[in-house]
Write a protein that holds these residues in place. Structure first.
Motif, PDB file in Angstrom:
ATOM      1  N   UNK B   3      -0.289  10.030   8.061  1.00 28.13           N
ATOM      2  CA  UNK B   3       0.773  11.016   7.484  1.00 28.13           C
ATOM      3  C   UNK B   3       1.156  10.397   6.114  1.00 28.13           C
ATOM      4  N   UNK B   4       2.262  10.112   5.925  1.00 31.33           N
ATOM      5  CA  UNK B   4       2.937   9.571   4.653  1.00 31.33           C
ATOM      6  C   UNK B   4       3.327   8.108   4.946  1.00 31.33           C
ATOM      7  N   UNK B   5       2.824   7.294   4.090  1.00 30.63           N
ATOM      8  CA  UNK B   5       2.925   5.856   4.417  1.00 30.63           C
ATOM      9  C   UNK B   5       3.535   5.112   3.210  1.00 30.63           C
ATOM     10  N   UNK B   6       4.535   4.140   3.245  1.00 25.46           N
ATOM     11  CA  UNK B   6       5.144   3.583   2.226  1.00 25.46           C
ATOM     12  C   UNK B   6       4.929   1.896   2.162  1.00 25.46           C
ATOM     13  N   UNK B   7       4.887   1.488   1.280  1.00 26.37           N
ATOM     14  CA  UNK B   7       4.697   0.172   1.132  1.00 26.37           C
ATOM     15  C   UNK B   7       5.346  -0.550  -0.164  1.00 26.37           C
ATOM     16  N   UNK B   8       6.269  -1.565   0.152  1.00 22.62           N
ATOM     17  CA  UNK B   8       6.737  -2.122   1.338  1.00 22.62           C
ATOM     18  C   UNK B   8       7.593  -1.504   2.095  1.00 22.62           C
ATOM     19  N   UNK B   9       8.094  -1.931   3.157  1.00 24.29           N
ATOM     20  CA  UNK B   9       9.349  -1.436   3.771  1.00 24.29           C
ATOM     21  C   UNK B   9      10.564  -2.033   3.574  1.00 24.29           C
ATOM     22  N   UNK B  10      10.432  -3.390   2.967  1.00 28.05           N
ATOM     23  CA  UNK B  10      11.945  -3.720   2.528  1.00 28.05           C
ATOM     24  C   UNK B  10      11.491  -4.682   1.208  1.00 28.05           C
ATOM     25  N   UNK B  11      12.400  -4.972   0.483  1.00 28.34           N
ATOM     26  CA  UNK B  11      12.222  -5.824  -0.688  1.00 28.34           C
ATOM     27  C   UNK B  11      13.743  -6.244  -1.246  1.00 28.34           C
ATOM     28  N   UNK B  12      13.490  -7.515  -1.736  1.00 25.11           N
ATOM     29  CA  UNK B  12      14.600  -7.945  -2.395  1.00 25.11           C
ATOM     30  C   UNK B  12      14.146  -8.356  -3.895  1.00 25.11           C
ATOM     31  N   UNK B  13      14.873  -8.069  -4.787  1.00 29.74           N
ATOM     32  CA  UNK B  13      14.661  -8.319  -6.386  1.00 29.74           C
ATOM     33  C   UNK B  13      15.637  -8.860  -6.989  1.00 29.74           C
ATOM     34  N   UNK B  14      15.335  -9.768  -8.088  1.00 30.83           N
ATOM     35  CA  UNK B  14      16.504 -10.139  -8.761  1.00 30.83           C
ATOM     36  C   UNK B  14      16.314  -9.369 -10.027  1.00 30.83           C
ATOM     37  N   UNK B  15      17.628  -9.120 -10.652  1.00 30.10           N
ATOM     38  CA  UNK B  15      17.787  -8.381 -11.830  1.00 30.10           C
ATOM     39  C   UNK B  15      16.663  -8.969 -12.883  1.00 30.10           C
ATOM     40  N   UNK B  16      16.063  -7.766 -13.561  1.00 28.41           N
ATOM     41  CA  UNK B  16      15.047  -8.065 -14.531  1.00 28.41           C
ATOM     42  C   UNK B  16      13.629  -8.123 -14.009  1.00 28.41           C
ATOM     43  N   UNK B  17      13.583  -8.317 -12.691  1.00 28.14           N
ATOM     44  CA  UNK B  17      12.051  -8.308 -12.265  1.00 28.14           C
ATOM     45  C   UNK B  17      11.404  -7.044 -12.003  1.00 28.14           C
ATOM     46  N   UNK B  18      10.155  -7.105 -11.888  1.00 25.28           N
ATOM     47  CA  UNK B  18       9.646  -5.683 -11.776  1.00 25.28           C
ATOM     48  C   UNK B  18       8.784  -5.531 -10.337  1.00 25.28           C
ATOM     49  N   UNK B  19       8.450  -4.310 -10.107  1.00 22.37           N
ATOM     50  CA  UNK B  19       7.651  -4.253  -8.762  1.00 22.37           C
ATOM     51  C   UNK B  19       7.269  -2.657  -8.963  1.00 22.37           C
ATOM     52  N   UNK B  20       6.247  -2.552  -7.920  1.00 24.27           N
ATOM     53  CA  UNK B  20       5.618  -1.241  -7.562  1.00 24.27           C
ATOM     54  C   UNK B  20       5.889  -0.706  -6.194  1.00 24.27           C
ATOM     55  N   UNK B  21       6.159   0.473  -6.013  1.00 27.26           N
ATOM     56  CA  UNK B  21       6.282   0.979  -4.502  1.00 27.26           C
ATOM     57  C   UNK B  21       5.065   1.971  -4.407  1.00 27.26           C
ATOM     58  N   UNK B  22       4.431   1.783  -3.211  1.00 29.31           N
ATOM     59  CA  UNK B  22       3.166   2.372  -3.195  1.00 29.31           C
ATOM     60  C   UNK B  22       3.448   3.786  -2.195  1.00 29.31           C
ATOM     61  N   UNK B  23       2.967   4.806  -2.305  1.00 30.14           N
ATOM     62  CA  UNK B  23       3.021   5.894  -1.429  1.00 30.14           C
ATOM     63  C   UNK B  23       1.629   6.435  -1.231  1.00 30.14           C
ATOM     64  N   UNK B  24       1.312   6.487   0.129  1.00 35.22           N
ATOM     65  CA  UNK B  24      -0.058   7.001   0.416  1.00 35.22           C
ATOM     66  C   UNK B  24      -0.314   8.181   1.319  1.00 35.22           C
TER      67      UNK B  24
END
Lengths: 111, 114
Positions: B3-24
């Motif tokens: 179906x629809x999956x999302x990665x990651x399930x949880x994440x903690x970032x500090x202000x100013x950091x970057x990240x990418x969420x994946x939907x497949x």
């Protein structure tokens, strides 16, 4: 976007019918009425949709007023698993298919 | 079928950091969406895509970028995370355009920005 109004919360007893109301007095002729629900800690899931006529599916029934200014989602026999937030959403033609969520009705079901 | 999956399930970032969420998705759906949900509120649309290689802004696009290089994947990027982006992020798909089709949602990604 046309707005919907729902009660913030409702209570039901297990195995009894539940009628969840939704007002949408500014609905336009081509707006579809959709219902989604969101179980705790999960993504929303589709429940039912309709345009003018009443609709039934395995999950629920949707009763639409003749003037289409209101609708009612009917759960015929509430179970504990039906405890969720229920969203009534109007979907308009040619809007990219997006869903505009309000705050919904939080339904609690007592055993 | 996942179906629809999302990665990651949880994440903690500090202000100013970057990240990418994946939907497949494995349903061959044309349309894909990114929503965010803040506590006690309904979902709000961030960006969406009506097909491979296309993206469009939703209700709350500021601070986010998206890409749809492959039909089955929709990426949501945060270039410089802010505490106001602490939220639960949901991806959704729809077979094609139109107001009659249902959307299928993923399980969500819970993001905290400190």
């Amino acid at each position: 976007d046309a707005k919907t109004t729902q009660p913030n919360s409702m209570e039901s007893n297990e195995e009894e019918p539940v009628h969840l109301p939704c007002n949408h007095s500014t609905i336009s002729g081509t707006d579809y009425i959709h219902w989604y629900r969101q179980l705790p800690s999960q993504g929303p899931e589709y429940v039912i949709h309709g345009l003018t006529s009443n609709v039934n599916n395995r999950m629920a029934s949707l009763a639409i007023a003749e003037d289409r200014k209101s609708s009612t989602l009917i759960l015929h026999r509430a179970t504990l698993r039906d405890a969720a937030v229920y969203y009534c959403i109007l979907r308009r033609y040619n809007q990219g298919g997006k869903l505009i969520f309000g705050q919904g009705t939080e339904l609690s079901v007592k055993p | 079928n996942a179906g629809v999956t999302q990665t990651p399930k949880f994440r903690v970032l500090k202000t100013g950091q970057s990240m990418t969420l994946l939907c497949a998705q494995d349903m061959n759906h044309e349309y894909m969406y990114w929503y965010r949900q803040d506590p006690g509120m309904g979902l709000r649309l961030i960006h969406y895509s009506v097909g491979e290689g296309t993206t469009a802004k939703g209700e709350v696009p500021d601070g986010y970028n998206v890409s749809r290089l492959k039909k089955q994947n929709f990426l949501l990027g945060l270039e410089s995370a802010a505490p106001s982006q602490t939220s639960v992020y949901f991806c959704a798909t729809q077979l094609t355009g139109g107001e009659v089709y249902e959307q299928y949602f993923g399980p969500g990604t819970r993001l905290t920005v400190t």
